[in-house]
Every structure is written in C-alpha cells, then in structure tokens.
Design an enzyme around this catalytic site. Structure first.
Site, short mmCIF file in Angstrom:
data_model
loop_
_atom_site.label_atom_id
_atom_site.label_comp_id
_atom_site.label_asym_id
_atom_site.label_seq_id
_atom_site.Cartn_x
_atom_site.Cartn_y
_atom_site.Cartn_z
N TYR A 50 11.55 -9.39 9.38
CA TYR A 50 10.74 -9.70 8.19
C TYR A 50 9.07 -9.56 8.63
O TYR A 50 8.58 -10.21 9.65
CB TYR A 50 10.65 -11.38 7.85
CG TYR A 50 11.67 -11.24 6.54
CD1 TYR A 50 10.62 -10.87 5.41
CD2 TYR A 50 12.65 -11.57 6.30
CE1 TYR A 50 11.15 -10.79 4.16
CE2 TYR A 50 13.40 -11.33 5.08
CZ TYR A 50 12.47 -11.21 3.89
OH TYR A 50 13.12 -11.08 2.76
N GLU A 52 6.23 -9.44 5.90
CA GLU A 52 5.41 -9.60 5.02
C GLU A 52 3.87 -9.55 5.22
O GLU A 52 3.46 -10.33 6.21
CB GLU A 52 5.54 -10.82 4.28
CG GLU A 52 6.80 -10.88 3.50
CD GLU A 52 7.19 -12.04 2.65
OE1 GLU A 52 6.39 -12.77 2.39
OE2 GLU A 52 8.16 -12.00 2.02
N ASP A 196 0.95 11.13 -10.10
CA ASP A 196 2.11 10.94 -9.59
C ASP A 196 2.79 12.27 -8.87
O ASP A 196 3.28 13.11 -9.54
CB ASP A 196 3.09 10.46 -10.52
CG ASP A 196 4.38 10.24 -10.11
OD1 ASP A 196 4.85 10.41 -8.85
OD2 ASP A 196 5.14 9.36 -10.94
N THR A 222 6.77 9.99 -3.72
CA THR A 222 8.04 9.36 -3.07
C THR A 222 8.00 10.33 -1.64
O THR A 222 7.59 11.48 -1.44
CB THR A 222 9.33 9.75 -3.78
OG1 THR A 222 9.41 10.98 -4.27
CG2 THR A 222 9.51 8.93 -4.90
N LYS A 225 11.74 13.62 -1.68
CA LYS A 225 12.09 14.69 -2.46
C LYS A 225 11.91 15.98 -1.70
O LYS A 225 12.21 16.13 -0.47
CB LYS A 225 11.37 14.55 -3.82
CG LYS A 225 11.77 13.43 -4.43
CD LYS A 225 11.49 13.20 -5.91
CE LYS A 225 12.02 12.18 -6.72
NZ LYS A 225 11.32 11.08 -6.90
N ARG A 231 14.33 7.93 1.87
CA ARG A 231 14.03 7.37 0.56
C ARG A 231 13.04 6.26 0.38
O ARG A 231 13.31 5.32 1.03
CB ARG A 231 15.56 6.78 -0.26
CG ARG A 231 15.54 6.11 -1.51
CD ARG A 231 17.07 6.28 -2.05
NE ARG A 231 17.47 7.61 -2.01
CZ ARG A 231 17.30 8.30 -3.36
NH1 ARG A 231 16.48 7.95 -4.37
NH2 ARG A 231 17.64 9.58 -3.42
N1 DSN Z 1 15.01 10.25 -10.65
C1 DSN Z 1 14.14 10.98 -10.06
C2 DSN Z 1 14.16 12.44 -10.46
O1 DSN Z 1 15.28 12.73 -10.33
O2 DSN Z 1 13.28 13.15 -10.50
C3 DSN Z 1 12.68 10.47 -10.45
O3 DSN Z 1 12.79 9.27 -10.07
#
Ligand code: DSN
Length: 412
Positions: A50, A52, A196, A222, A225, A231
């Site tokens: 933990y 925080e 984004d 993110t 990707k 993730r």
């Molecule tokens: N669900 C994701 C995507 O597939 O692009 C975005 O959060």
C-alpha cells in the site's frame, strides 16, 4: 508453478488463455503482446504493497523501494514523452481521463469532445458514460465527405459553444491528429487542450506521429496498446498543472497505486527508448497500410480511404450479414477483431456497420506486409463464404500455420 496445486481451475484457464492467444491472431488495435520482462514485473509481490501518496510523500511506511520504482517510472515517462510532468498511477486510460477532467473542470463545465461513431472513446462524452453525466459536452465529428477530422468545423463549434476544455484524441480514427491545429482553436476560446493518445502513444514516442507537446496542456495515455507495456494509464502535463493532476489522481480519483504495474510501466518505458522499438513502430504502420490497401483492392470501403497509423475501420455493410456475425465467424477461425461504428452509422452500437482492425499485435509477432496481405485475403475468403464448412476449415488451418510460424512467447 504453485498455482497449479493451489487452484488448478484458475491455473488451467490461464494456461488455456495463453494457448488461445498463441493459436489465434489478434487484429484488435488496442491489444498487443508485452514482453516477458514487462509481464514478470507485473507478477511480483509488489502488489502486496500500500503506497497511497507519491514518492517520498507516502501515507504508509515501508515504501523506500516502491519510492525508487515509481520515481524511475516517472523519470523515464518524462524523458520518453518530452513531458514536464508525469503521473504514472492511473489504473487505466479511462481513469486517466477522469482524473484530467477532475483536475481541470468543475461539475457541468463545458467540454468539446469527439463523437463515439466518429472515432471517440466512451470517456470523451458518450451519453452512457460518467463524462457526459458530470460535464456538459458538445461534440465534433468527421467531415462526411472525407471522413477526416475537420479543424474548421471544430473551430466553428468551439466559437459557439465556448468550452473550457477541448479533447483531441480517438480510439478508432486512422488519420494523423493535428495537435497544433487543435491548440490554435483552444487558444481562440481560452480552453484547455487535453490530448488522449491512448492508441498512438507508441507511434508518437517513435517519432512517427505528430507530438502532442508542446501544444497540449494535458496528455492522457494507456501503456498497453501501441506502447506494448502493462495494462494501465498515464497522465503527462505541463509543470504548471502538475499539482492539480497529482491531486486529482490521488486522493481525487484513486486510492493505492498498483505498484507492480508501475514497475512494469517503467520497464516498458525503457524498452520504448530502444532503437528496436522505432523499427517495430515503423513496421506497424507499413503493415496497417498494406492491409488497408488490400481491402481496397477487394472493393471493401476503408473509412477515410486508408490509414496513417496502426488501425483502420472497414465498412462491412456490403456483406449484408451484420458486423457481429462477421466478428463471430472470424473468432471461430482464430482471427480476433472488434465490430465498430462507422461515421454517421445508421446501425446500433451492438451490431454496427464496421469492423476495426489493427496491426500492433501481429507486428509484435513478426508479420510483415506480405503476411498481412495474406491475412486480409483469408478474412475475405471466410466472409464471402459464410456457411461453407470446407472453406472455414481451410482458413482455420491457414491461421494456425501463421500463428505457429510467428509465435508470441517461446518460453511460456
Ligand atoms: N476499449 C479500448 C479500445 O479498444 O480502443 C479503448 O478503451
């Protein structure tokens, strides 16, 4: 593995899922295969902690090493993205967006976001998402003729709507985003620009897509990707907004950070600094372009007539069987895609008119243009012959062959 003895059910399901990933080919543009270094950082007792707070300012004792790990992740993120400030704690892209809104907006403030069917995300103001319930959204879409973002149109909407924030970012848009152009509009109306880059983060750090800085006030992303990490989410910002962003993530939005994921994020940032990563991202784009061109050869309409990045959306209404059925048929031969709305879609989100495909995961496996073209031919062969068991078997065997020739993980 002790897990096998303690919980054979979960152990077997994990084993099966690994096989499932190995035997099939993911064309879902938001999926990728992170390295075993990233995966091993995630599967560690760091998740017991933990912590925080932030490095050297924690609410819990015993965090000397966690501090060093998070500090390293922050330093690497700043260097990789040329950012003045980085917060590596968001659990996901959605939470990164939620925290960015919390930092910069008050309840019911005006935000200009992109419409879901034009390529936006749920958190960009979808009526079913918290974003539109807490904030007052207006939307821009794409030009009906070119199916590309039209900055002139966005400027018109912005001048009328006077948003406090403009969001530049997409999840199913295949063209380059002109962050500088967005900034000009944001400046005209005195709005924050939040970019984004969840999908295109990997392309950006490889220098293959326009950079959101210095044009953006805040950048959300993110790490799983195109960036090919664990993730998770990430927020980058100007230094002047650092305190607001950090407060919004914790204590505003989240409690304890996922320290095992933060360690894995640090590993992925290091991997992304390597010259090999740039080579990989170049191939991602070449592969996507080859696929889009092949669909075009097959007379399938590619939205906006092509791609500049890692993905494309194709209009499958010409098959008259629905995108859901096509997705299921492809699933059954080990080709994974996701159905997706196309701009101005007349069909409902559950069975929209498009299929979204991307090249990041297959490129990680080593497929090049030739194999990608072959893959499009297989998709066409199956889709044009739904109900033909012999053809289905042939396509299934071909997918199996490609998957075996281009393995994901040799060691697990
Ligand atoms: N669900 C994701 C995507 O597939 O692009 C975005 O959060």
């Amino acid at each position: 593995m002790k897990l096998k003895k303690i919980d054979p059910k979960i152990y077997n399901l994990i084993k099966k899922e690994i096989q499932h990933q190995k035997k099939g080919l993911s064309l879902i543009p938001s999926e990728n295969y992170s390295s075993l270094a990233v995966i091993s950082a995630m599967g560690t007792p760091l998740s017991n902690k933990y912590s925080e707070g932030y490095p050297y300012k924690r609410y819990y004792g015993g965090n000397e090493l966690i501090d060093q790990i998070e500090e390293l992740a922050i330093t690497r993120a700043k260097k990789l993205f040329k950012a003045e400030h980085a917060n590596v704690q968001p659990h996901s892209g959605s939470q990164a967006n939620a925290a960015a809104y919390l930092a910069l907006l008050n309840y019911k403030d005006r935000v200009l976001g992109i419409d879901l069917s034009a390529g936006g995300h749920l958190t960009h103001g979808s009526p079913v998402n918290f974003s539109s319930k807490f904030y007052n959204f207006a939307y821009y879409g794409v030009d009906p003729r070119t199916e590309k973002i039209d900055l002139k149109e966005i400027e018109k909407i912005a001048l009328k709507f006077k948003p406090k924030m403009i969001i530049a970012g997409t999840t199913s848009y295949s063209r380059k985003i002109d962050f500088k152009g967005f900034k000009k509009i944001a400046d005209k109306v005195g709005a924050y620009l939040v970019s984004d880059i969840a999908h295109i983060a990997g392309l950006i750090v490889a220098g293959l897509h326009p950079h959101p800085f210095p044009w953006s006030d805040v950048v959300t992303a993110t790490t799983h990707k195109t960036l090919r990490g664990p993730r998770g989410g990430l927020i980058l910002s100007k230094k002047s907004l650092a305190e607001k962003i950090d407060r919004a993530v914790f204590p505003g939005m989240q409690g304890g950070p996922l320290d095992h994921v933060i360690a894995a994020k640090a590993v992925c940032f290091l991997e992304a600094m390597h010259p090999e990563f740039k080579k990989y991202q170049k191939q991602v784009i070449l592969n996507a372009k080859a696929m889009a061109a092949r669909f075009h050869d097959h007379k399938i309409r590619v939205i906006s007539k092509g791609t500049d990045n890692h993905l494309m959306v194709i209009d499958v209404s010409c098959f008259n069987i629905g995108s859901k059925k096509i997705q299921e048929e492809l699933d059954s031969v080990g080709i994974y895609v996701n159905r997706n709305a196309i701009p101005f879609d007349k069909n409902p989100p559950y069975n929209p008119s498009g299929i979204r495909l991307g090249s990041p995961a297959i490129t990680s496996r080593g497929l090049k243009e030739k194999e990608c073209i072959g893959l499009v031919d297989l998709i066409m062969k199956l889709t044009l012959n739904i109900g033909n068991k012999k053809i289905k078997k042939e396509v299934f065997n071909e997918v199996k062959k490609i998957s075996e020739k281009f393995p994901i993980y040799k060691d697990i």
